[in-house]
Design a protein around this motif. Sequence first.
Motif, PDB file in Angstrom:
ATOM      1  N   SER A   1     -16.819  26.420  11.647  1.00 39.11           N
ATOM      2  CA  SER A   1     -17.949  27.201  11.706  1.00 39.11           C
ATOM      3  C   SER A   1     -18.684  27.821  10.233  1.00 39.11           C
ATOM      4  O   SER A   1     -19.511  28.263  10.226  1.00 39.11           O
ATOM      5  N   GLY A   2     -17.615  27.694   9.451  1.00 36.15           N
ATOM      6  CA  GLY A   2     -17.835  28.390   8.160  1.00 36.15           C
ATOM      7  C   GLY A   2     -18.095  29.866   8.206  1.00 36.15           C
ATOM      8  O   GLY A   2     -19.009  30.191   7.342  1.00 36.15           O
ATOM      9  N   LYS A   3     -17.644  30.610   9.095  1.00 39.35           N
ATOM     10  CA  LYS A   3     -17.752  32.168   9.272  1.00 39.35           C
ATOM     11  C   LYS A   3     -16.947  32.942   8.638  1.00 39.35           C
ATOM     12  O   LYS A   3     -15.708  32.619   8.362  1.00 39.35           O
ATOM     13  N   THR A   4     -17.452  34.249   8.304  1.00 38.44           N
ATOM     14  CA  THR A   4     -16.634  35.399   7.684  1.00 38.44           C
ATOM     15  C   THR A   4     -16.431  36.299   8.891  1.00 38.44           C
ATOM     16  O   THR A   4     -17.446  36.470   9.746  1.00 38.44           O
ATOM     17  N   GLN A   5     -15.662  37.423   8.700  1.00 41.17           N
ATOM     18  CA  GLN A   5     -15.735  38.645   9.464  1.00 41.17           C
ATOM     19  C   GLN A   5     -16.569  39.697   8.754  1.00 41.17           C
ATOM     20  O   GLN A   5     -16.551  40.945   9.205  1.00 41.17           O
ATOM     21  N   ASN A   6     -17.055  39.612   7.638  1.00 38.72           N
ATOM     22  CA  ASN A   6     -17.926  40.459   7.023  1.00 38.72           C
ATOM     23  C   ASN A   6     -18.859  41.102   7.993  1.00 38.72           C
ATOM     24  O   ASN A   6     -19.135  42.457   7.810  1.00 38.72           O
TER      25      ASN A   6
ATOM     26  N   THR B   1      -8.110  30.308  -5.761  1.00 40.39           N
ATOM     27  CA  THR B   1      -8.251  31.230  -4.278  1.00 40.39           C
ATOM     28  C   THR B   1      -9.922  30.976  -4.016  1.00 40.39           C
ATOM     29  O   THR B   1     -10.241  30.465  -2.917  1.00 40.39           O
ATOM     30  N   ASN B   2     -10.641  31.154  -5.179  1.00 47.57           N
ATOM     31  CA  ASN B   2     -12.099  31.013  -4.828  1.00 47.57           C
ATOM     32  C   ASN B   2     -12.350  29.377  -4.883  1.00 47.57           C
ATOM     33  O   ASN B   2     -13.361  28.925  -4.020  1.00 47.57           O
ATOM     34  N   PHE B   3     -11.690  28.512  -5.833  1.00 52.19           N
ATOM     35  CA  PHE B   3     -12.042  26.891  -5.569  1.00 52.19           C
ATOM     36  C   PHE B   3     -11.979  26.725  -4.002  1.00 52.19           C
ATOM     37  O   PHE B   3     -12.344  25.874  -3.392  1.00 52.19           O
ATOM     38  N   TYR B   4     -10.676  27.303  -3.419  1.00 54.71           N
ATOM     39  CA  TYR B   4     -10.344  26.804  -2.030  1.00 54.71           C
ATOM     40  C   TYR B   4     -11.226  27.172  -1.099  1.00 54.71           C
ATOM     41  O   TYR B   4     -11.843  26.205  -0.205  1.00 54.71           O
ATOM     42  N   ARG B   5     -11.767  28.472  -1.116  1.00 53.25           N
ATOM     43  CA  ARG B   5     -12.957  28.971  -0.237  1.00 53.25           C
ATOM     44  C   ARG B   5     -14.110  28.031  -0.380  1.00 53.25           C
ATOM     45  O   ARG B   5     -14.787  27.908   0.685  1.00 53.25           O
ATOM     46  N   LYS B   6     -14.579  27.793  -1.591  1.00 51.40           N
ATOM     47  CA  LYS B   6     -15.613  26.994  -1.865  1.00 51.40           C
ATOM     48  C   LYS B   6     -15.711  25.668  -1.145  1.00 51.40           C
ATOM     49  O   LYS B   6     -16.636  25.012  -0.722  1.00 51.40           O
ATOM     50  N   ALA B   7     -14.503  25.168  -1.251  1.00 51.18           N
ATOM     51  CA  ALA B   7     -14.388  23.546  -0.880  1.00 51.18           C
ATOM     52  C   ALA B   7     -14.347  23.747   0.462  1.00 51.18           C
ATOM     53  O   ALA B   7     -14.749  22.790   0.839  1.00 51.18           O
ATOM     54  N   VAL B   8     -13.877  24.779   1.279  1.00 54.65           N
ATOM     55  CA  VAL B   8     -13.937  24.802   2.750  1.00 54.65           C
ATOM     56  C   VAL B   8     -15.442  24.975   3.110  1.00 54.65           C
ATOM     57  O   VAL B   8     -16.122  24.332   3.771  1.00 54.65           O
ATOM     58  N   LYS B   9     -16.059  26.083   2.551  1.00 56.47           N
ATOM     59  CA  LYS B   9     -17.519  26.428   2.808  1.00 56.47           C
ATOM     60  C   LYS B   9     -18.177  25.318   2.689  1.00 56.47           C
ATOM     61  O   LYS B   9     -19.344  25.200   3.442  1.00 56.47           O
TER      62      LYS B   9
END
Length: 229
Positions: free
Chosen positions: A147-152, A51-59
């Motif tokens: 956009s590489g955004k999050t809802q934080n 899951t972290n690998f996927y997030r980092k790959a996109v970001k």
Amino acid sequence: MKISKEECLNHVAKRLGTGLRNKVKECRSKGVIIGGRIDGSLKESPILKLTNFYRKAVKDNVPDVQKMKTAIFASLFHTSSTEKAPKQNKCPTGVTPWCFYQRALANNEKPKSHSSMKTMLSEQVLEKILSGYQRLANNELLGRCVSGKTQNVNESSHSVIWNNCPKETFVSKKQLELTVISAIDKWMKTGTLKRGASRSEIQTIYSADTKMTVDQPGDDDENVQRCRH
């Protein structure tokens, strides 16, 4: 006017984690174990790492959708690579990439053993989860992540609003409006949200412009009860 939906990177990555866990359960119901204790199985620890690998790959590759997709599958195939069947062809090349195999080749060295990898998946697991990766690496979905955004930040603003105007109490309509405006103003001016802003601070900022005070007499007819979420 065209309105385009953007995705939160964290939420999209969580979909992968959920999909992997569901796949483990689905296979178990059919008598196929892919989440056992043996090496290469899909346990909770590999799921979190994937899951972290996927997030980092996109970001790390926004706004290039094709690079996102390449990085996503590179992280997947890397984890299922073996001595006899290396699968690092999609991994980044050069002398300083995260991939030990490509890094060794760039430095004219012999790659170390794949047994040293901390996250490894068997060929059986790869086969079972590949369709989930393909679904979460399609161009349409990744196009909403450019956009590489999050809802934080958005969730943080809600926290500030409800901290200054607790949901459990009645407040005047003007008090609620001032609290929302104050939170938005702080974000626009500083890019941060101060959770502990007091009612007096809110009133000081805006009373000069609005000519109103917090919970002033005469507002009783505008008291409203906010709906609980």
